[in-house]
Scaffold this motif. Structure first.
Motif, PDB file in Angstrom:
ATOM      1  N   LEU A   1      66.176 110.270  32.237  1.00  0.00           N
ATOM      2  CA  LEU A   1      67.136 110.902  33.083  1.00  0.00           C
ATOM      3  C   LEU A   1      66.292 111.563  34.291  1.00  0.00           C
ATOM      4  O   LEU A   1      66.879 111.909  35.305  1.00  0.00           O
ATOM      5  CB  LEU A   1      67.870 111.879  32.488  1.00  0.00           C
ATOM      6  N   THR A   2      64.987 111.763  34.191  1.00  0.00           N
ATOM      7  CA  THR A   2      64.342 112.180  35.427  1.00  0.00           C
ATOM      8  C   THR A   2      63.720 111.166  36.263  1.00  0.00           C
ATOM      9  O   THR A   2      63.160 111.434  37.280  1.00  0.00           O
ATOM     10  CB  THR A   2      63.160 112.960  34.768  1.00  0.00           C
ATOM     11  N   ALA A   3      63.643 109.852  35.925  1.00  0.00           N
ATOM     12  CA  ALA A   3      63.117 108.936  36.635  1.00  0.00           C
ATOM     13  C   ALA A   3      63.982 108.495  37.817  1.00  0.00           C
ATOM     14  O   ALA A   3      65.338 108.892  37.702  1.00  0.00           O
ATOM     15  CB  ALA A   3      63.108 107.529  35.853  1.00  0.00           C
ATOM     16  N   ALA A   4      63.181 108.154  38.971  1.00  0.00           N
ATOM     17  CA  ALA A   4      64.072 108.085  40.303  1.00  0.00           C
ATOM     18  C   ALA A   4      64.663 106.959  40.210  1.00  0.00           C
ATOM     19  O   ALA A   4      64.499 105.816  39.655  1.00  0.00           O
ATOM     20  CB  ALA A   4      62.633 107.936  41.564  1.00  0.00           C
ATOM     21  N   PRO A   5      66.176 106.882  40.501  1.00  0.00           N
ATOM     22  CA  PRO A   5      66.847 105.722  40.831  1.00  0.00           C
ATOM     23  C   PRO A   5      66.270 104.588  41.641  1.00  0.00           C
ATOM     24  O   PRO A   5      65.559 104.910  42.545  1.00  0.00           O
ATOM     25  CB  PRO A   5      68.283 106.039  41.130  1.00  0.00           C
ATOM     26  N   GLY A   6      67.064 103.405  41.651  1.00  0.00           N
ATOM     27  CA  GLY A   6      66.573 102.368  42.603  1.00  0.00           C
ATOM     28  C   GLY A   6      66.045 101.112  41.741  1.00  0.00           C
ATOM     29  O   GLY A   6      66.010 101.204  40.469  1.00  0.00           O
ATOM     30  N   ALA A   7      65.457 100.226  42.538  1.00  0.00           N
ATOM     31  CA  ALA A   7      64.881  98.871  41.788  1.00  0.00           C
ATOM     32  C   ALA A   7      63.819  99.198  40.930  1.00  0.00           C
ATOM     33  O   ALA A   7      62.931 100.143  41.351  1.00  0.00           O
ATOM     34  CB  ALA A   7      64.531  97.980  43.063  1.00  0.00           C
ATOM     35  N   PRO A   8      63.571  98.436  39.856  1.00  0.00           N
ATOM     36  CA  PRO A   8      62.304  98.605  38.945  1.00  0.00           C
ATOM     37  C   PRO A   8      61.222  98.088  39.745  1.00  0.00           C
ATOM     38  O   PRO A   8      61.140  97.348  40.474  1.00  0.00           O
ATOM     39  CB  PRO A   8      63.012  97.819  37.706  1.00  0.00           C
TER      40      PRO A   8
ATOM     41  N   ALA B   1      61.626 109.943  11.185  1.00  0.00           N
ATOM     42  CA  ALA B   1      62.734 109.469  12.139  1.00  0.00           C
ATOM     43  C   ALA B   1      64.033 110.196  12.161  1.00  0.00           C
ATOM     44  O   ALA B   1      64.339 110.544  11.004  1.00  0.00           O
ATOM     45  CB  ALA B   1      62.808 108.120  11.777  1.00  0.00           C
ATOM     46  N   ARG B   2      64.553 110.185  13.313  1.00  0.00           N
ATOM     47  CA  ARG B   2      65.792 110.969  13.409  1.00  0.00           C
ATOM     48  C   ARG B   2      66.488 110.051  14.547  1.00  0.00           C
ATOM     49  O   ARG B   2      65.913 109.746  15.391  1.00  0.00           O
ATOM     50  CB  ARG B   2      65.654 112.344  13.696  1.00  0.00           C
ATOM     51  N   PHE B   3      67.914 109.918  14.150  1.00  0.00           N
ATOM     52  CA  PHE B   3      68.521 108.986  15.046  1.00  0.00           C
ATOM     53  C   PHE B   3      70.093 109.840  15.525  1.00  0.00           C
ATOM     54  O   PHE B   3      70.389 110.613  15.031  1.00  0.00           O
ATOM     55  CB  PHE B   3      69.224 107.936  14.138  1.00  0.00           C
ATOM     56  N   SER B   4      70.293 109.557  16.788  1.00  0.00           N
ATOM     57  CA  SER B   4      71.331 110.045  17.403  1.00  0.00           C
ATOM     58  C   SER B   4      72.143 109.281  18.481  1.00  0.00           C
ATOM     59  O   SER B   4      71.359 108.729  19.303  1.00  0.00           O
ATOM     60  CB  SER B   4      71.110 111.443  17.985  1.00  0.00           C
ATOM     61  N   ALA B   5      73.198 108.913  18.472  1.00  0.00           N
ATOM     62  CA  ALA B   5      74.072 108.407  19.517  1.00  0.00           C
ATOM     63  C   ALA B   5      74.460 109.538  20.510  1.00  0.00           C
ATOM     64  O   ALA B   5      75.447 110.017  20.428  1.00  0.00           O
ATOM     65  CB  ALA B   5      75.253 107.833  19.014  1.00  0.00           C
ATOM     66  N   ILE B   6      73.376 110.329  21.204  1.00  0.00           N
ATOM     67  CA  ILE B   6      73.189 111.501  21.939  1.00  0.00           C
ATOM     68  C   ILE B   6      74.223 111.514  23.093  1.00  0.00           C
ATOM     69  O   ILE B   6      74.414 112.671  23.776  1.00  0.00           O
ATOM     70  CB  ILE B   6      71.760 111.923  22.281  1.00  0.00           C
ATOM     71  N   PHE B   7      74.832 110.577  23.570  1.00  0.00           N
ATOM     72  CA  PHE B   7      75.456 110.543  24.749  1.00  0.00           C
ATOM     73  C   PHE B   7      76.463 111.519  24.951  1.00  0.00           C
ATOM     74  O   PHE B   7      76.580 112.110  26.106  1.00  0.00           O
ATOM     75  CB  PHE B   7      76.256 108.969  24.817  1.00  0.00           C
ATOM     76  N   VAL B   8      77.285 111.798  24.030  1.00  0.00           N
ATOM     77  CA  VAL B   8      78.302 112.794  23.888  1.00  0.00           C
ATOM     78  C   VAL B   8      77.827 114.129  24.286  1.00  0.00           C
ATOM     79  O   VAL B   8      78.395 114.873  24.930  1.00  0.00           O
ATOM     80  CB  VAL B   8      79.204 112.829  22.692  1.00  0.00           C
ATOM     81  N   LYS B   9      76.374 114.453  23.858  1.00  0.00           N
ATOM     82  CA  LYS B   9      75.910 115.827  24.112  1.00  0.00           C
ATOM     83  C   LYS B   9      75.605 115.711  25.650  1.00  0.00           C
ATOM     84  O   LYS B   9      75.363 116.814  26.191  1.00  0.00           O
ATOM     85  CB  LYS B   9      74.487 115.929  23.262  1.00  0.00           C
ATOM     86  N   ARG B  10      75.769 114.617  26.408  1.00  0.00           N
ATOM     87  CA  ARG B  10      75.300 114.844  27.779  1.00  0.00           C
ATOM     88  C   ARG B  10      76.717 114.503  28.545  1.00  0.00           C
ATOM     89  O   ARG B  10      76.747 114.413  29.954  1.00  0.00           O
ATOM     90  CB  ARG B  10      74.342 113.633  28.291  1.00  0.00           C
ATOM     91  N   GLY B  11      77.878 114.693  27.996  1.00  0.00           N
ATOM     92  CA  GLY B  11      78.915 114.200  28.647  1.00  0.00           C
ATOM     93  C   GLY B  11      79.367 112.999  28.894  1.00  0.00           C
ATOM     94  O   GLY B  11      79.954 112.575  29.700  1.00  0.00           O
TER      95      GLY B  11
END
Length: 264
Positions: A67-74, A132-142
């Motif tokens: 989430l810290t990476a700059a947006p735009g083309a790879p 190892a630990r697993f999470s569908a973490i999306f909901v934690k970020r709204g």
């Protein structure tokens, strides 16, 4: 092919992709995904690569999207060019991995969340380290789930467990992941990479044409009737009849020895 965010090597018929941003727990930028798409395409077209392992460098498998990476083309070009590349969703790396002809194994060495979870779920087999630990973490970020997690999870662990993970974003430790069928094996953390490579090597030295056909049958069987599936099995089995490995399988049985398959 030169990569920055991953490493890719092939040894003894097994490809190994390592997510290589350990300082960020292997969080993935769009360039990382572009590199993964390129490596997946490279592995799939190489007949000498008969199985593929994916793991992470350092203490994590992947912390998901960076989430810290700059947006735009790879910065790394995607392997799909022209209009198809322009219109193609940047989230489809997991779909590409899921449909790879070659058997795939995720060696989950640590935290595996968000898009990293999707990447592991897209593999045929998952082996987890004790850490190892697993999470569908999306909901934690709204956010709602992306990169295929809400498609993969119900197919791997069932609808109820999938919704529990998706609704809560809770961390699932390795023993619980094993109990719910999210992974097939848990091993000491320092052994997970070697165990995955060992299993991949066993598969890679099998009758590769038959193995790849069986992967196709498992994938396509979910949308076929039993009659359609059996008829497709019969049709595709005719391909294996023509292989050197089929001849070797019969010969080794008569000679009462282990077969030596050559993947052709």
């Amino acid at each position: 092919m030169s990569y920055a965010d991953i490493t890719y090597e092939v040894q003894d018929a097994v490809g190994l992709i390592t997510l290589n941003r350990p300082a960020k727990l292997n969080a993935m930028s769009w360039s990382t995904w572009a590199e993964l798409e390129t490596a997946f395409a490279e592995a799939d077209r190489d007949d000498a690569t008969r199985a593929l392992v994916i793991t992470g460098a350092g203490r994590g498998f992947s912390a998901g999207t960076d989430l810290t990476a700059a947006p735009g083309a790879p910065s790394h070009p995607r392997p799909i060019e022209g209009r198809n590349g322009t219109l193609r969703s940047r989230h489809l790396g997991t779909e590409q991995l899921y449909h790879l002809q070659k058997p795939t194994i995720a060696a989950v060495n640590g935290v595996c969340v968000g898009a990293g979870l999707s990447l592991a779920l897209a593999c045929d087999i998952r082996i987890a380290a004790e850490a190892a630990r697993f999470s569908a973490i999306f909901v934690k970020r709204g956010l709602n789930a992306d990169t295929g997690s809400s498609w993969f999870l119900p197919r791997v662990v069932g609808a109820e467990q999938a919704m529990r993970m998706l609704f809560t974003g809770a961390m699932v430790p390795a023993p619980e992941a094993l109990a719910m069928g999210l992974v097939s094996e848990v091993v000491p953390t320092e052994e997970v990479r070697d165990r995955a490579l060992e299993l991949a090597g066993e598969i890679a030295h099998g009758p590769s044409v038959a193995v790849e056909i069986m992967k196709r049958m498992v994938r396509e069987g979910a949308t076929l009737s039993l009659r359609q599936h059996v008829e497709l099995e019969e049709h595709l089995q005719r391909i294996t009849f023509e292989t050197e490995d089929f001849a070797e399988g019969g010969k080794s049985f008569i000679e009462k020895r282990e077969p030596v398959f050559r993947g052709r």
